[in-house]
Enzyme design. Structure first.
Site, PDB file in Angstrom:
ATOM      1  CB  SER A   1     -24.076  -2.202 -35.199  1.00 43.31           C
ATOM      2  OG  SER A   1     -22.986  -2.380 -34.670  1.00 43.31           O
TER       3      SER A   1
ATOM      4  CD  GLU B   1     -20.128  -3.075 -30.623  1.00 45.64           C
ATOM      5  OE1 GLU B   1     -20.683  -3.408 -29.579  1.00 45.64           O
ATOM      6  OE2 GLU B   1     -19.057  -2.442 -30.908  1.00 45.64           O
TER       7      GLU B   1
ATOM      8  CE1 TYR C   1     -25.433   2.120 -32.591  1.00 45.90           C
ATOM      9  CE2 TYR C   1     -24.097   0.305 -32.568  1.00 45.90           C
ATOM     10  CZ  TYR C   1     -24.593   1.011 -33.076  1.00 45.90           C
ATOM     11  OH  TYR C   1     -24.057   1.327 -34.437  1.00 45.90           O
TER      12      TYR C   1
END
Length: 326
Positions: A125, A127, A148
């Site tokens: 990801s 992120e 996450y």
């Protein structure tokens, strides 16, 4: 006939990947925690449910994972499973860590124990990078800012270590945001599309959002699953950033969506501070040059195309019976 196991087959990416692999001639095994009770609504929407071999698999259970791998003996495993909401990860950090990083570790260990020549794809990801004012490439340092992102960063380094230590064919696709009509309603992009369509049909009046000044690189999910597959067809396993290379603010996303429906978003969108995350990424920018050059892959759809496709599907779906996919 190659065999592929998709963990998390019922999600957006898992469903599109299953469809893509079927088109490539694969025998596809789709795994979910409870295949007997899952509705697999996305697979039904794509009209592929009956073409898959659906199995129950909980990758947080090592014994169950090893048993399934030894039974199926897949050529390729795509790990798309795990809690996937950044917002929800603040409320469920333990579940997020277990489903993402522990699940990934179990797959790596099960492949090692099996002694089978299995290739593993791990869904990474963007992120993990945190804010990326300078477009991130594969050498950019991680600065995760949510449970996450921390879980995804952990999984990335687990895979990197196993690839080096045990010579496994294992790679991570560091995917930036990618959307489609199969996005769950709790994702902000789908929330915007659904609300705008309902407002255009006089079924609703307002939409509440948090920070609309964030900037993201949004792509088209069916494009991105092709990139996953291409990563698994290389001679050597490598990690790749998958993105369009073009970023837009959420305000731009809202404007395009509402303009497409001949609406003025300022008349309907309310900013609710409660919806802001404890920490959030302000800017997400990507440099997908490595994937463009080495995989010969490039995103085909821009933001306008993505939004128009999602709106079209939402309007069509609103006239269908709620049970039409059951």
């Amino acid at each position: 006939m190659k065999k592929a196991l998709i963990c998390g087959v019922s999600g957006q990416d898992g469903s599109y990947l299953a469809k893509f692999l079927l088109e490539q001639g694969y025998r596809v095994y789709g795994a979910s925690r409870d295949a007997q009770t899952s509705s697999f609504i996305n697979l039904r929407k794509l009209d592929i449910k009956d073409e898959l071999n659906l199995i129950s698999l909980n990758i947080t259970d090592f014994g169950n994972t090893l048993e399934c791998i030894n039974k199926i003996k897949p050529d390729e495993i795509y790990n798309l499973a795990g809690q996937s909401s950044v917002r929800l990860s603040f409320e469920q950090p333990h579940e997020t860590h277990e489903s993402v990083s522990t699940g990934n570790l179990n797959l790596l260990e099960a492949i090692r124990f099996s002694n089978l020549p299995i290739k593993l794809y791990n869904a990474g990801s963007s992120e993990c990078f945190g804010d990326t004012i300078i477009p991130a490439d594969e050498s950019t340092i991680f600065h995760p800012r949510s449970p996450y992102a921390i879980a995804k960063a952990t999984a990335f380094w687990q895979l990197d270590n196993y690839r080096e230590a045990y010579n496994l064919y294992a790679c991570t696709g560091i995917l930036f945001n990618h959307e489609s009509p199969l996005r769950p309603d709790h994702f902000v992009t789908k929330k915007i599309i659904t609300a705008a369509c309902r407002i255009s049909q006089n079924k609703s009046r307002n939409l509440s959002l948090g920070n609309i000044n964030i900037e993201r690189d949004w792509g088209w999910a069916p494009d991105y699953v092709e990139a996953m597959w291409l990563m698994m067809q290389q001679d050597q396993p490598k990690d790749y950033i998958i993105a369009t290379g073009q970023s837009h603010t959420l305000k731009e996303f809202i404007t395009i969506a509402f303009n497409t429906l001949n609406l003025h978003w300022e008349e309907h969108v309310e900013i609710d501070e409660v919806l802001r995350r404890p920490t959030d990424l302000q800017i997400g920018r990507a440099n997908p040059a490595k994937a463009n050059e080495e995989l010969n892959w490039k995103a085909k759809f821009g933001l306008n195309d993505i939004i128009e496709n999602m709106i079209e599907d939402e309007l069509v779906s609103s006239f269908k019976s709620p049970t039409s996919y059951l």
